[in-house]
Design an enzyme around this catalytic site. Structure first.
Site, PDB file in Angstrom:
ATOM      1  CG  ASP A 158      -2.310   0.655   0.808  1.00 53.69           C
ATOM      2  OD1 ASP A 158      -2.292   1.807   0.323  1.00 53.69           O
ATOM      3  OD2 ASP A 158      -3.352   0.016   0.994  1.00 53.69           O
ATOM      4  CG  HIS A 168     -15.620  -0.507  -5.713  1.00 50.18           C
ATOM      5  ND1 HIS A 168     -16.585  -0.884  -4.813  1.00 50.18           N
ATOM      6  CD2 HIS A 168     -14.572  -0.072  -4.953  1.00 50.18           C
ATOM      7  CE1 HIS A 168     -16.160  -0.692  -3.588  1.00 50.18           C
ATOM      8  NE2 HIS A 168     -14.948  -0.202  -3.641  1.00 50.18           N
TER       9      HIS A 168
END
Length: 398
Positions: free
Chosen positions: A264, A305
Site C-alpha cells: 500500500d 470500483h
C-alpha cells in the site's frame, strides 16, 4: 369472496406467524435474510404507487434529523445513560434547544431508532445502541458529509454535462465539494473525516465474509503452488490497507508455502500499528510497475470500483506485466453485478461509487472487457449469491 372480517382474521393470524418466525429465524442468518426478503417483497406488493413515491420524496428527512442528533451528542448520551431522559435533560447535557430535540426526535421515534417512554421522554433501542459502535457512527458521519452532499448535487451536475456517464474526474464529488481533489486527497486535508472513513472501512471489513472461506482456496490458489523455493511468493495483497485480509489468510493457512506481501502507499504502511511478522510490508503505488515478479497470486479487494475504466486498465496492466503465464493468477474480490435484476444494495453502491469516486460496480461483461484490454483473460467468475461479492480469477494471456 371473503368478508372483511375474514381478511382481518387472516391478517392477524399472519402477523402472529411472522412474529413467531422472526424469533426462530434469528437463530440462522440465512433464514433471517430469506424471511426479510419475503416481507420486503410483500411490502412492495402492498404499497400503493403513490405511497412509494411519497416515501422516496420524504426519504432524506430522517437521515438529516439523525445526523443532527448524532452531532449534538444525544445518541451517545442516551445509550450510555441506559435510562430514559427528557428533552429538557438532554438539552442541558448536550447543549441543543429543547424544542429542536423534540422535533428531530419525532421521525426517529417513528422509525424505532429511539423509544418514547413518556411525553418528551426518550430512551435508546437496539438500533441506536448498535449505531454507537465506532464503525457505524463514524461511517454514518462520513457518508452524510461526503456522499450525501455529492448525491444531492448529482442530478444538477449530470444535467450540466448533458447527462454523460461519469467515467473519471471531475465528477459529482468535485462539483459538490468545490474542489479539484479526488476523495482520498480531500480526506487527507480533512483529518477528522479521514478518521471517520478509516474506522468505517475497518469495521466493514470485519463484517464481510473472507474470500478464502467462501471460495475453494485449494483449487484456486494452493493447488500446484511452488513448495520448494524459499524465495517464491504465494500472495501479494495490492492496496491491502493495514493488512486485515492477508493477516486473516495467514491465520487460516499458516502452513501455506510461499511469502505473503502486503502493499500500500507509504502513509498507510507507516500507520500500521500491529501486523503478523510473517507478512512482508511493502510500500507501493499500484499506478506504478509491480515490483514483485512471478507470485502465485495478486489479490485486490475493493480497489477497482474506486476507479474509472482507464485507471483500472492501468492497474491491471502493471499487475499482468509481473505475472508468470501459466502460473500466476489475478484475484479480484468485488461485486459482480447481474445483467438484469440487480439487488438493491449493490445497485445503490454503484451510485455511491459514482457520487464519491467517479467509479462504478461492474457486470461480468464489463469486467471481461477491462481484463481483456489489460492482456488478461477470465478463468472463472466465482459467485456466492446475488447478495454478496464474488471472486474473479484471471490469468495472463500467453
Amino acid at each position: 369472496m371473503p368478508s372483511e372480517n375474514d381478511i382481518h382474521t387472516k391478517i392477524d393470524s399472519l402477523a402472529r406467524d411472522i412474529q413467531s418466525l422472526a424469533a426462530e429465524a434469528q437463530q440462522d442468518e440465512e433464514c433471517r435474510k430469506k424471511l426479510l426478503g419475503v416481507t420486503m417483497k410483500a411490502t412492495a406488493q402492498l404499497e400503493a404507487p403513490i405511497e412509494t413515491i411519497w416515501r422516496m420524496i420524504m426519504s432524506p428527512h430522517a437521515p438529516a434529523a439523525l445526523m443532527v442528533i448524532i452531532r449534538m451528542g444525544v445518541v451517545t448520551t442516551l445509550v450510555e445513560s441506559n435510562q430514559p431522559k427528557t428533552a429538557g435533560e438532554l438539552s442541558e447535557l448536550c447543549g441543543g434547544d429543547e424544542l429542536l430535540i423534540v422535533r428531530m426526535m419525532r421521525p426517529l421515534l417513528a422509525l424505532g431508532v429511539f423509544r418514547e417512554t413518556d411525553v418528551k421522554t426518550y430512551t435508546s433501542t437496539p438500533i441506536s445502541q448498535v449505531l454507537t459502535a465506532p464503525p457505524l457512527i463514524n461511517g454514518y458521519q462520513f457518508m452524510f458529509e461526503a456522499a450525501t452532499r455529492s448525491l444531492a448535487n448529482m442530478p444538477k451536475y449530470l444535467e450540466s454535462t448533458g447527462f454523460k456517464n461519469v467515467n473519471g474526474a471531475p465528477g459529482p464529488f468535485q462539483s459538490s465539494h468545490n474542489t479539484q481533489d479526488g476523495m482520498f486527497q480531500w480526506l487527507i486535508k480533512n483529518p477528522s473525516m479521514m478518521s471517520n472513513f478509516n474506522t468505517f472501512m475497518a469495521g466493514s471489513l470485519e463484517t464481510r465474509k473472507d474470500w478464502f472461506r467462501t471460495f475453494p482456496i485449494d483449487e484456486i490458489l494452493l493447488k500446484d503452488v511452488r513448495k520448494n523455493d524459499s524465495e517464491s511468493v504465494l500472495l501479494v495483497d495490492i492496496g491491502g490497507g493495514e493488512g486485515h485480509d492477508i493477516e486473516a489468510f495467514h491465520k487460516n493457512f499458516p502452513e501455506a508455502p510461499g511469502k505473503l506481501i502486503l502493499q500500500d502507499l507509504p502513509s498507510t504502511i507507516d500507520n500500521i500499528k500491529s501486523l503478523d511478522p510473517a507478512i512482508i510490508q511493502q510500500k507501493h503505488d499500484f499506478f506504478t510497475k509491480q515490483p514483485v515478479k512471478g507470485a502465485r497470486a495478486y489479490y485486490l479487494r475493493y480497489i477497482f470500483h474506486d476507479w474509472p475504466d482507464q485507471d483500472c486498465i492501468t492497474i491491471m496492466k502493471h499487475t499482468a506485466a509481473a505475472m508468470t503465464p501459466g502460473y500466476s493468477k489475478l484475484l479480484i474480490f468485488e461485486w459482480i453485478l447481474p445483467a438484469k435484476g440487480t439487488p438493491l444494495y449493490p445497485a445503490l453502491l454503484d451510485i455511491n461509487m459514482m457520487a464519491l469516486l467517479n467509479g462504478m460496480e461492474r457486470t461480468e461483461a464489463q469486467w471481461t472487457r477491462l481484463l481483456t484490454e489489460a492482456g488478461l483473460e477470465v478463468v472463472r467468475f466465482w459467485k456466492a449469491g446475488e447478495e454478496s461479492e464474488g471472486l474473479i480469477e484471471a490469468v495472463r494471456r500467453r
